[in-house]
Design a protein around this motif. Structure first.
Motif, PDB file in Angstrom:
ATOM      1  N   SER A   6       9.670 -19.440 -14.601  1.00  0.00           N
ATOM      2  CA  SER A   6       8.816 -18.767 -13.628  1.00  0.00           C
ATOM      3  C   SER A   6       8.504 -19.713 -12.476  1.00  0.00           C
ATOM      4  O   SER A   6       8.361 -20.914 -12.655  1.00  0.00           O
ATOM      5  CB  SER A   6       7.516 -18.322 -14.301  1.00  0.00           C
ATOM      6  OG  SER A   6       6.833 -19.435 -14.833  1.00  0.00           O
ATOM      7  N   LYS A   7       8.392 -19.154 -11.289  1.00  0.00           N
ATOM      8  CA  LYS A   7       8.155 -19.963 -10.102  1.00  0.00           C
ATOM      9  C   LYS A   7       6.734 -20.500 -10.093  1.00  0.00           C
ATOM     10  O   LYS A   7       5.805 -19.829 -10.548  1.00  0.00           O
ATOM     11  CB  LYS A   7       8.395 -19.119  -8.847  1.00  0.00           C
ATOM     12  CG  LYS A   7       8.289 -19.899  -7.546  1.00  0.00           C
ATOM     13  CD  LYS A   7       8.658 -19.030  -6.365  1.00  0.00           C
ATOM     14  CE  LYS A   7       8.558 -19.813  -5.068  1.00  0.00           C
ATOM     15  NZ  LYS A   7       9.448 -20.980  -5.038  1.00  0.00           N
ATOM     16  N   LYS A   8       6.576 -21.706  -9.589  1.00  0.00           N
ATOM     17  CA  LYS A   8       5.259 -22.307  -9.469  1.00  0.00           C
ATOM     18  C   LYS A   8       5.008 -22.748  -8.040  1.00  0.00           C
ATOM     19  O   LYS A   8       5.945 -23.007  -7.280  1.00  0.00           O
ATOM     20  CB  LYS A   8       5.127 -23.521 -10.407  1.00  0.00           C
ATOM     21  CG  LYS A   8       5.003 -23.183 -11.879  1.00  0.00           C
ATOM     22  CD  LYS A   8       4.744 -24.435 -12.689  1.00  0.00           C
ATOM     23  CE  LYS A   8       4.547 -24.119 -14.161  1.00  0.00           C
ATOM     24  NZ  LYS A   8       4.255 -25.338 -14.952  1.00  0.00           N
ATOM     25  N   TYR A   9       3.736 -22.809  -7.701  1.00  0.00           N
ATOM     26  CA  TYR A   9       3.319 -23.297  -6.390  1.00  0.00           C
ATOM     27  C   TYR A   9       2.421 -24.514  -6.620  1.00  0.00           C
ATOM     28  O   TYR A   9       1.538 -24.481  -7.476  1.00  0.00           O
ATOM     29  CB  TYR A   9       2.576 -22.210  -5.622  1.00  0.00           C
ATOM     30  CG  TYR A   9       3.432 -20.996  -5.363  1.00  0.00           C
ATOM     31  CD1 TYR A   9       4.211 -20.905  -4.216  1.00  0.00           C
ATOM     32  CD2 TYR A   9       3.478 -19.943  -6.278  1.00  0.00           C
ATOM     33  CE1 TYR A   9       5.015 -19.806  -3.975  1.00  0.00           C
ATOM     34  CE2 TYR A   9       4.278 -18.839  -6.055  1.00  0.00           C
ATOM     35  CZ  TYR A   9       5.045 -18.772  -4.901  1.00  0.00           C
ATOM     36  OH  TYR A   9       5.847 -17.671  -4.676  1.00  0.00           O
ATOM     37  N   TYR A  10       2.676 -25.561  -5.869  1.00  0.00           N
ATOM     38  CA  TYR A  10       1.982 -26.824  -6.096  1.00  0.00           C
ATOM     39  C   TYR A  10       1.017 -27.123  -4.946  1.00  0.00           C
ATOM     40  O   TYR A  10       1.429 -27.219  -3.788  1.00  0.00           O
ATOM     41  CB  TYR A  10       2.992 -27.963  -6.250  1.00  0.00           C
ATOM     42  CG  TYR A  10       3.916 -27.768  -7.430  1.00  0.00           C
ATOM     43  CD1 TYR A  10       3.617 -28.317  -8.677  1.00  0.00           C
ATOM     44  CD2 TYR A  10       5.083 -27.012  -7.299  1.00  0.00           C
ATOM     45  CE1 TYR A  10       4.458 -28.119  -9.766  1.00  0.00           C
ATOM     46  CE2 TYR A  10       5.929 -26.810  -8.377  1.00  0.00           C
ATOM     47  CZ  TYR A  10       5.611 -27.362  -9.613  1.00  0.00           C
ATOM     48  OH  TYR A  10       6.445 -27.165 -10.686  1.00  0.00           O
ATOM     49  N   VAL A  11      -0.245 -27.273  -5.315  1.00  0.00           N
ATOM     50  CA  VAL A  11      -1.268 -27.614  -4.322  1.00  0.00           C
ATOM     51  C   VAL A  11      -1.470 -29.125  -4.338  1.00  0.00           C
ATOM     52  O   VAL A  11      -1.700 -29.714  -5.389  1.00  0.00           O
ATOM     53  CB  VAL A  11      -2.602 -26.910  -4.643  1.00  0.00           C
ATOM     54  CG1 VAL A  11      -3.687 -27.408  -3.696  1.00  0.00           C
ATOM     55  CG2 VAL A  11      -2.455 -25.410  -4.523  1.00  0.00           C
ATOM     56  N   VAL A  12      -1.362 -29.722  -3.173  1.00  0.00           N
ATOM     57  CA  VAL A  12      -1.653 -31.149  -3.020  1.00  0.00           C
ATOM     58  C   VAL A  12      -2.900 -31.270  -2.148  1.00  0.00           C
ATOM     59  O   VAL A  12      -2.861 -30.980  -0.960  1.00  0.00           O
ATOM     60  CB  VAL A  12      -0.477 -31.903  -2.361  1.00  0.00           C
ATOM     61  CG1 VAL A  12      -0.850 -33.369  -2.143  1.00  0.00           C
ATOM     62  CG2 VAL A  12       0.775 -31.800  -3.222  1.00  0.00           C
ATOM     63  N   TRP A  13      -4.008 -31.635  -2.774  1.00  0.00           N
ATOM     64  CA  TRP A  13      -5.255 -31.828  -2.028  1.00  0.00           C
ATOM     65  C   TRP A  13      -5.271 -33.195  -1.357  1.00  0.00           C
ATOM     66  O   TRP A  13      -5.709 -33.329  -0.235  1.00  0.00           O
ATOM     67  CB  TRP A  13      -6.462 -31.719  -2.953  1.00  0.00           C
ATOM     68  CG  TRP A  13      -6.760 -30.341  -3.450  1.00  0.00           C
ATOM     69  CD1 TRP A  13      -7.377 -29.328  -2.761  1.00  0.00           C
ATOM     70  CD2 TRP A  13      -6.482 -29.817  -4.744  1.00  0.00           C
ATOM     71  NE1 TRP A  13      -7.490 -28.209  -3.560  1.00  0.00           N
ATOM     72  CE2 TRP A  13      -6.952 -28.483  -4.782  1.00  0.00           C
ATOM     73  CE3 TRP A  13      -5.877 -30.355  -5.888  1.00  0.00           C
ATOM     74  CZ2 TRP A  13      -6.839 -27.682  -5.916  1.00  0.00           C
ATOM     75  CZ3 TRP A  13      -5.763 -29.554  -7.017  1.00  0.00           C
ATOM     76  CH2 TRP A  13      -6.238 -28.235  -7.027  1.00  0.00           C
ATOM     77  N   VAL A  14      -4.816 -34.200  -2.098  1.00  0.00           N
ATOM     78  CA  VAL A  14      -4.782 -35.563  -1.582  1.00  0.00           C
ATOM     79  C   VAL A  14      -3.392 -36.134  -1.828  1.00  0.00           C
ATOM     80  O   VAL A  14      -2.947 -36.251  -2.967  1.00  0.00           O
ATOM     81  CB  VAL A  14      -5.838 -36.454  -2.279  1.00  0.00           C
ATOM     82  CG1 VAL A  14      -5.783 -37.874  -1.716  1.00  0.00           C
ATOM     83  CG2 VAL A  14      -7.228 -35.871  -2.106  1.00  0.00           C
ATOM     84  N   GLY A  15      -2.699 -36.485  -0.751  1.00  0.00           N
ATOM     85  CA  GLY A  15      -1.341 -37.000  -0.841  1.00  0.00           C
ATOM     86  C   GLY A  15      -0.838 -37.327   0.551  1.00  0.00           C
ATOM     87  O   GLY A  15      -1.595 -37.326   1.515  1.00  0.00           O
ATOM     88  N   GLU A  16       0.454 -37.599   0.671  1.00  0.00           N
ATOM     89  CA  GLU A  16       1.026 -37.935   1.973  1.00  0.00           C
ATOM     90  C   GLU A  16       0.760 -36.824   2.986  1.00  0.00           C
ATOM     91  O   GLU A  16       0.322 -37.070   4.099  1.00  0.00           O
ATOM     92  CB  GLU A  16       2.539 -38.164   1.842  1.00  0.00           C
ATOM     93  CG  GLU A  16       2.929 -39.436   1.118  1.00  0.00           C
ATOM     94  CD  GLU A  16       2.627 -40.691   1.922  1.00  0.00           C
ATOM     95  OE1 GLU A  16       2.320 -40.582   3.116  1.00  0.00           O
ATOM     96  OE2 GLU A  16       2.699 -41.788   1.341  1.00  0.00           O
TER      97      GLU A  16
END
Length: 208
Positions: A6-16
């Motif tokens: 299943s497809k996933k979506y990735y949240v990056v709050w703190v990163g590059e």
């Protein structure tokens, strides 16, 4: 027969480059070797969007793909911004401080016939512009205003404040801020300050 993942979506709050990514490979590029990165996966895009604009501490450490924190605390070497307004509209000012120490970095105003939302927006842009000038492109910025975060993301202050003779200077600042957002890029994470958990943001003017 292989089962389709299943497809996933990735949240990056703190990163590059904070944001929402559609693959783990893209997410890894943002968090690899980044100190105290904050990220999490979601099954639905709408869930990811809601989480990205919410308090990250409501999600951080609550999934198998993110290590848990015993007691979430503000990120070190960060800035906190806030605004205060006496009336709506009324006299408005805003400032930025070092989150850890409360040391004031900048203070602007007071400006006549302003609003708190406008002040929060200008404070965020002021902090981003200052950090870019200082080449501190990884310093996180805390705000307790979801509205200001949305305006910065859209690079437009959608205020209902009416322009008058008294607030001409303020509208000039708004125009300059919008222009800066459209002409510049930044990597500084903008993070919602969790007031209910941590109390008032360090940049608060203490007038409540």
């Amino acid at each position: 027969m292989a089962t389709k993942k299943s497809k996933k979506y990735y949240v990056v709050w703190v990163g590059e480059n904070p944001g929402i990514y559609e693959s783990w490979a893209e997410c890894q590029q943002q968090i690899k070797n980044y100190p105290q990165a904050r990220y999490k996966s979601f099954k639905k895009l709408e869930e990811a969007k809601d989480a990205y604009h919410a308090d990250l501490n409501d999600f951080w450490g609550k999934g198998k793909d993110t290590p848990a924190l015993e007691k979430p605390t503000p990120l070190p070497d960060s800035i906190a911004v806030d605004a205060a307004c006496s009336g709506n509209p009324g006299l408005m000012e805003y400032r930025g401080v070092v989150t850890d120490s409360g040391e004031e970095i900048f203070r602007m105003g007071p400006y006549k016939s302003g609003t708190n939302n406008v002040g929060e927006f200008l404070a965020l842009v002021h902090a981003l512009a200052l950090l870019k000038k200082m080449k501190n492109d990884r310093t996180p910025v805390y705000t307790d205003s979801k509205i200001a975060m949305g305006w910065v993301e859209k690079k437009k202050a959608k205020t209902k404040l009416k322009k008058t003779r008294e607030n001409t200077v303020l509208f000039d600042l708004i125009e300059r801020a919008e222009k800066w957002l459209k002409n510049n890029q930044w990597n500084n994470p903008i993070i919602k300050w969790p007031t209910k958990k941590w109390g008032e943001i360090p940049a608060d003017f203490g007038r409540k």
